[in-house]
Design an enzyme around this catalytic site. Sequence first.
Site, mmCIF file in Angstrom:
data_model
loop_
_atom_site.group_PDB
_atom_site.id
_atom_site.type_symbol
_atom_site.label_atom_id
_atom_site.label_comp_id
_atom_site.label_asym_id
_atom_site.label_seq_id
_atom_site.Cartn_x
_atom_site.Cartn_y
_atom_site.Cartn_z
ATOM 1 N N THR A 115 -5.079 -3.124 9.469
ATOM 2 C CA THR A 115 -4.134 -3.817 8.571
ATOM 3 C C THR A 115 -3.755 -5.196 9.116
ATOM 4 O OG1 THR A 115 -3.219 -1.897 7.467
ATOM 5 C CG2 THR A 115 -1.740 -3.761 7.729
ATOM 6 N N ALA B 123 3.148 -7.590 5.129
ATOM 7 C CA ALA B 123 2.496 -6.285 5.274
ATOM 8 C C ALA B 123 1.893 -6.125 6.656
ATOM 9 C CB ALA B 123 1.405 -6.122 4.212
ATOM 10 N N HIS C 9 6.377 -0.659 28.500
ATOM 11 C CA HIS C 9 7.592 -1.094 27.788
ATOM 12 C C HIS C 9 8.007 -2.518 28.192
ATOM 13 C CE1 HIS C 9 11.848 0.470 26.447
ATOM 14 N NE2 HIS C 9 11.445 -0.584 25.749
ATOM 15 N N ALA D 149 0.820 -1.215 0.000
ATOM 16 C CA ALA D 149 0.000 0.000 0.000
ATOM 17 C C ALA D 149 0.856 1.268 0.000
ATOM 18 C CB ALA D 149 -0.915 -0.001 1.222
ATOM 19 N N VAL E 188 16.968 7.740 24.585
ATOM 20 C CA VAL E 188 16.904 6.387 25.154
ATOM 21 C C VAL E 188 15.741 6.337 26.143
ATOM 22 C CG1 VAL E 188 18.132 4.724 26.601
ATOM 23 C CG2 VAL E 188 19.364 6.014 24.836
ATOM 24 N N TYR F 255 0.353 -3.066 19.087
ATOM 25 C CA TYR F 255 1.005 -3.734 17.953
ATOM 26 C C TYR F 255 1.067 -5.241 18.187
ATOM 27 C CZ TYR F 255 4.950 -5.775 15.398
ATOM 28 O OH TYR F 255 5.752 -6.614 14.648
ATOM 29 N N LYS G 38 12.945 3.333 14.027
ATOM 30 C CA LYS G 38 13.251 2.194 14.899
ATOM 31 C C LYS G 38 14.642 2.423 15.498
ATOM 32 C CE LYS G 38 9.461 -0.081 13.630
ATOM 33 N NZ LYS G 38 9.289 -1.203 12.749
ATOM 34 N N THR H 104 5.964 -12.116 14.963
ATOM 35 C CA THR H 104 6.993 -11.523 15.819
ATOM 36 C C THR H 104 7.048 -12.210 17.183
ATOM 37 O OG1 THR H 104 7.418 -9.526 17.136
ATOM 38 C CG2 THR H 104 5.211 -9.779 16.318
ATOM 39 N N ASP H 105 8.219 -12.132 17.814
ATOM 40 C CA ASP H 105 8.342 -12.681 19.177
ATOM 41 C C ASP H 105 7.521 -11.870 20.185
ATOM 42 O OD1 ASP H 105 9.895 -10.370 19.258
ATOM 43 O OD2 ASP H 105 11.676 -11.329 20.118
ATOM 44 N N GLU H 106 7.068 -10.672 19.771
ATOM 45 C CA GLU H 106 6.345 -9.825 20.724
ATOM 46 C C GLU H 106 4.984 -10.413 21.101
ATOM 47 O OE1 GLU H 106 6.734 -5.562 20.163
ATOM 48 O OE2 GLU H 106 8.515 -5.861 18.929
HETATM 49 P P1 NAD Z 1 7.705 -2.057 7.830
HETATM 50 O O1 NAD Z 1 6.810 -1.199 8.637
HETATM 51 O O2 NAD Z 1 9.084 -1.581 7.479
HETATM 52 O O3 NAD Z 1 6.998 -2.418 6.437
HETATM 53 C C1 NAD Z 1 5.646 -2.726 6.337
HETATM 54 C C2 NAD Z 1 5.263 -2.715 4.860
HETATM 55 O O4 NAD Z 1 3.869 -3.079 4.773
HETATM 56 C C3 NAD Z 1 5.412 -1.340 4.197
HETATM 57 O O5 NAD Z 1 5.967 -1.464 2.915
HETATM 58 C C4 NAD Z 1 3.968 -0.839 4.094
HETATM 59 O O6 NAD Z 1 3.745 0.038 3.016
HETATM 60 C C5 NAD Z 1 3.206 -2.152 3.929
HETATM 61 N N1 NAD Z 1 1.810 -2.054 4.380
HETATM 62 C C6 NAD Z 1 1.340 -1.537 5.548
HETATM 63 N N2 NAD Z 1 0.002 -1.605 5.586
HETATM 64 C C7 NAD Z 1 -0.389 -2.187 4.426
HETATM 65 C C8 NAD Z 1 -1.652 -2.551 3.882
HETATM 66 N N3 NAD Z 1 -2.793 -2.297 4.542
HETATM 67 N N4 NAD Z 1 -1.682 -3.162 2.676
HETATM 68 C C9 NAD Z 1 -0.535 -3.417 1.980
HETATM 69 N N5 NAD Z 1 0.677 -3.078 2.453
HETATM 70 C C10 NAD Z 1 0.755 -2.479 3.661
HETATM 71 O O7 NAD Z 1 7.744 -3.445 8.601
HETATM 72 P P2 NAD Z 1 8.945 -4.494 8.743
HETATM 73 O O8 NAD Z 1 9.798 -4.097 9.881
HETATM 74 O O9 NAD Z 1 9.538 -4.737 7.417
HETATM 75 O O10 NAD Z 1 8.117 -5.787 9.212
HETATM 76 C C11 NAD Z 1 7.577 -6.698 8.256
HETATM 77 C C12 NAD Z 1 6.842 -7.800 8.992
HETATM 78 O O11 NAD Z 1 7.752 -8.481 9.853
HETATM 79 C C13 NAD Z 1 5.701 -7.303 9.872
HETATM 80 O O12 NAD Z 1 4.619 -8.188 9.738
HETATM 81 C C14 NAD Z 1 6.279 -7.328 11.277
HETATM 82 O O13 NAD Z 1 5.268 -7.569 12.229
HETATM 83 C C15 NAD Z 1 7.242 -8.502 11.180
HETATM 84 N N6 NAD Z 1 8.405 -8.460 12.083
HETATM 85 C C16 NAD Z 1 9.208 -7.350 12.106
HETATM 86 C C17 NAD Z 1 10.329 -7.349 12.941
HETATM 87 C C18 NAD Z 1 11.283 -6.164 12.981
HETATM 88 O O14 NAD Z 1 12.197 -6.143 13.798
HETATM 89 N N7 NAD Z 1 11.135 -5.171 12.120
HETATM 90 C C19 NAD Z 1 10.627 -8.452 13.737
HETATM 91 C C20 NAD Z 1 9.771 -9.578 13.675
HETATM 92 C C21 NAD Z 1 8.675 -9.553 12.834
HETATM 93 P P1 TYD Z 2 11.989 -0.585 18.472
HETATM 94 O O1 TYD Z 2 13.048 -0.465 17.424
HETATM 95 O O2 TYD Z 2 10.840 0.361 18.432
HETATM 96 O O3 TYD Z 2 11.501 -2.115 18.487
HETATM 97 P P2 TYD Z 2 10.492 -2.885 19.523
HETATM 98 O O4 TYD Z 2 9.872 -1.919 20.441
HETATM 99 O O5 TYD Z 2 9.504 -3.491 18.585
HETATM 100 O O6 TYD Z 2 11.357 -3.882 20.221
HETATM 101 O O7 TYD Z 2 12.682 -0.423 19.886
HETATM 102 C C1 TYD Z 2 13.711 -1.292 20.306
HETATM 103 C C2 TYD Z 2 14.047 -0.933 21.739
HETATM 104 O O8 TYD Z 2 14.623 0.378 21.784
HETATM 105 C C3 TYD Z 2 12.832 -0.876 22.655
HETATM 106 O O9 TYD Z 2 13.198 -1.402 23.929
HETATM 107 C C4 TYD Z 2 12.512 0.602 22.760
HETATM 108 C C5 TYD Z 2 13.871 1.243 22.627
HETATM 109 N N1 TYD Z 2 13.881 2.597 22.002
HETATM 110 C C6 TYD Z 2 14.500 3.666 22.651
HETATM 111 O O10 TYD Z 2 15.043 3.540 23.762
HETATM 112 N N2 TYD Z 2 14.476 4.890 22.038
HETATM 113 C C7 TYD Z 2 13.896 5.093 20.823
HETATM 114 O O11 TYD Z 2 13.882 6.249 20.317
HETATM 115 C C8 TYD Z 2 13.291 3.976 20.157
HETATM 116 C C9 TYD Z 2 12.629 4.128 18.818
HETATM 117 C C10 TYD Z 2 13.314 2.735 20.779
#
Ligand code: NAD
Ligand code: TYD
Length: 342
Positions: free
Chosen positions: A106, A88, A282, A36, A212, A156, A195, A131-133
Amino acid sequence: MSKTLIVTGGAGFIGSNFVLMLAELRPDWRIVNLDALTYAGNLENLTDVQDKEGYVFVHGDITKTADVERAFDEATKLGGDISVVHFAAESHVDRSIVSGMPFVQTNIAGTQVLLDVSRARGVERFVHVSTDEVYGSLGDTGFFTEDTPLAPNSPYASSKTASDLMVRAAIHTHGFPALITRCSNNYGPYQFPEKLIPLMVANAQEDKPLPVYGNGMNVRDWLYVRDHCEAILRVLEKGELGEVYNIGGNNEYPNIDIVKLILQALGKPESLITYVTDRPGHDQRYAIDASKIRDELGWEPRYTFEQALPLTIEWYQSQDVWLQRIRSGAYREYYAEQYGAR
Ligand code: NAD
Ligand code: TYD
């Protein structure tokens, strides 16, 4: 064997790394990327594959049946059996704290639309990237296994858990050929710079404060994005239908240590570290037991943190234009809202 894949969210962080990896490891696979293009989606990540034969981008929303149908029509034109890898999602915990509804739409409704259309059209395999979350938070000891009870804490994580359960329901009720992966925190190229790791690199480069949360002692288990993508490919090709696979790198760090490593690598002073009000609710610690995917599918991470963190930092340093374009515009408004009053 040649395949046709529908990748959802292929313009995001992990999805674009996955599409780029497939061009290298499975060059004969045909790919339909359904995205999207929300704030997190960026087609600039995919310039290397955009003109490749057998690659099609569909600009569409997974919550809209007609858009998902369109992606299936494109995949059908490309021929062969169709599989789906579903990335997505709305993916940022902090954004979900500000507003949960996009996550419900979504992550939950969108996943259900995708499941319904996939079932109606017929797919060979469907990998749901989770995700592990979903397991909640750990104390100082222990690891998440695939049998750890689901106990998500943020909007989330709760929306991802709900989507996992709808995938589970499709498997059990309809015999749907799905698999679920649950990975720890990823880092690497193309991660949206709100992130932790890309935000800290970007701010440090500009000599801006590094925010932080709390005391910086929350622990995450970090995995290089390429390792995650290889694990997903392994699950797609070799995983047992109906199974859940945890993915992680046994690589735990408190946030503050990561921030200090980044400052060190960039030659910037620790005086840039700014402790800000903690994130509400958190989670204290995530840590993955990835022995199932290792023992059953033979997957192990190839990169250590000591190798891949410097690679990641160098990548962001070399991608000044990419970073600056993203850090302008809509992202600035988000940043002001998140950190303005902290
Ligand atoms: P991201 O936010 O970087 O990317 C998400 C993508 O999905 C984007 O390109 C966005 O445009 C698209 N999107 C969002 N809503 C949409 C919709 N309604 N229809 C079509 N496309 C849509 O996310 P990411 O970090 O690449 O994560 C990808 C997947 O992996 C997610 O499902 C997330 O839960 C999972 N995941 C992420 C992490 C991490 O550390 N980033 C870890 C474990 C699992
Ligand atoms: P994040 O990258 O948002 O991943 P998640 O919350 O899904 O694990 O954050 C990673 C860790 O870093 C989390 O413990 C929150 C912390 N954090 C900060 O301390 N400062 C920041 O500005 C952000 C974005 C995250």
